[in-house]
Write a protein that holds these residues in place. Structure first.
Motif, short mmCIF file in Angstrom:
data_model
loop_
_atom_site.label_atom_id
_atom_site.label_comp_id
_atom_site.label_asym_id
_atom_site.label_seq_id
_atom_site.Cartn_x
_atom_site.Cartn_y
_atom_site.Cartn_z
N GLU A 83 0.84 -1.20 0.00
CA GLU A 83 0.00 0.00 0.00
C GLU A 83 0.88 1.25 0.00
O GLU A 83 0.61 2.20 -0.74
CB GLU A 83 -0.89 -0.03 1.25
N ALA A 84 1.94 1.23 0.80
CA ALA A 84 2.84 2.39 0.88
C ALA A 84 3.56 2.62 -0.46
O ALA A 84 3.69 3.75 -0.91
CB ALA A 84 3.85 2.19 2.00
N ARG A 127 2.50 1.77 -3.33
CA ARG A 127 1.49 2.22 -4.27
C ARG A 127 1.21 3.71 -4.09
O ARG A 127 1.04 4.45 -5.06
CB ARG A 127 0.22 1.43 -4.04
N ALA A 128 1.16 4.14 -2.83
CA ALA A 128 0.96 5.56 -2.54
C ALA A 128 2.13 6.38 -3.10
O ALA A 128 1.92 7.46 -3.66
CB ALA A 128 0.82 5.77 -1.04
N GLU A 170 1.61 6.75 -6.72
CA GLU A 170 0.51 7.69 -6.99
C GLU A 170 0.99 9.14 -6.91
O GLU A 170 0.65 9.95 -7.77
CB GLU A 170 -0.62 7.49 -5.98
N ILE A 171 1.78 9.43 -5.88
CA ILE A 171 2.19 10.84 -5.72
C ILE A 171 3.34 11.22 -6.66
O ILE A 171 3.60 12.39 -6.87
CB ILE A 171 2.54 11.21 -4.25
#
Lengths: 162, 121
Positions: free
Chosen positions: B38-39, B41-42, B45-46
């Motif tokens: 999840e991290a 992926r974040a 995203e940013i």
């Protein structure tokens, strides 16, 4: 697993019962994962609907539920600026359209995951059925052996003792 | 169970304990792996966002606005910490797996050398 026509000894029966228990626990885990995914998917779908609805609203006035069935009328200042949680407690600002796209991608991923989990669960349940059948067969064999008089029936023995 | 020697009974109890420990470790590992994914992926995203994009991170019970590079650093740290924990759990998993197999072998050998014993279990 041995062929179903083989005779089952008690050791195998115990092992099968243990396997069945373990498979049951695994099935519970997969079922709760499936439920979580489905809840997430439904939530994301509702969010997409809400975001699209915001763009269509006249002045951005909506009812904000504050619990206990009570709501207040609120006016959304910027219907095109959405703050979106992208995971790991990070929130980024996106346009309404981008946020909808992001959520739709997530929905697709969740659907794919749900499909995989459901397939695994189905396989697991089929294996559990096979094991349960085998155990049932083992018990029937034991009962038949008892009735054939190879050994005194357990219940009758107990009744005699009493 | 009465016909099984106390030594084997003890080994069976240990085997069950090891199995439970393994299960706990596997569950923890899965949670950390998910958090690391999840991290990462974040981070991805940013990466596409401009440097001055509005970003918030949770600090206690509030969300505070942070600069992109700060968020990136925090996420990288999070990934690093999680990966270290995963490696540590993998080591424990391997050790317990070895112990499990060893105990399993010992119990099997003991039971096979003593026919009929498990049937009384």
């Amino acid at each position: 697993m041995p062929a179903s026509t083989d005779a089952i000894d008690q050791r195998e029966l115990l092992a099968l019962e243990q396997h069945l228990k373990q498979y049951g626990q695994q099935a519970e885990i997969f079922a709760s994962q499936l439920e979580l995914l489905e809840n997430g998917r439904m939530e994301a779908l509702a969010a997409v609907e809400a975001l699209q609805g915001l763009l269509e609203s006249d002045d951005g006035t909506v009812l904000l539920q504050i619990g206990g069935g009570a709501s207040v009328r609120v006016k959304i200042l910027e219907t095109d600026k959405i703050l979106l949680n992208i995971g790991s407690d990070v929130i980024v600002e996106r346009t309404n359209k981008d946020a909808v796209e992001f959520l739709k991608d997530r929905i697709t991923e969740m659907e794919a995951s749900e499909k995989k989990v459901a397939e695994t669960l189905e396989k697991l349940r089929a294996q559990m059925n096979e094991i349960a059948k085998r155990i049932e067969q083992g018990y029937q064999q034991a009962v038949a052996a008892e009735q054939a008089g190879r050994m005194p029936p357990v219940r009758a023995g107990r009744e005699q003792d009493e | 169970m009465n016909n099984i020697s106390p030594k084997v009974q003890n080994q069976i109890a240990m085997l069950q304990q090891v199995q439970q420990q393994l299960q706990t470790i596997l569950t923890q590992k899965a949670q950390y792996e998910m958090a690391a994914r999840e991290a990462k992926r974040a981070q991805e995203e940013i990466a596409d966002l401009p440097d001055d994009a509005a970003m918030y991170m949770s600090v206690g019970s509030v969300m505070m606005q942070k600069k992109k590079d700060v968020v990136n650093t925090k996420l990288a740290e999070k990934v690093e910490t999680l990966e270290l924990r995963i490696k540590s759990l993998e080591k424990q998993e391997k050790m317990l797996q070895g112990k499990f197999e060893q105990l399993q072998g010992q119990i099997k050998a003991a039971l096979e050398g003593k026919p009929g014993a498990p049937s009384a279990a």
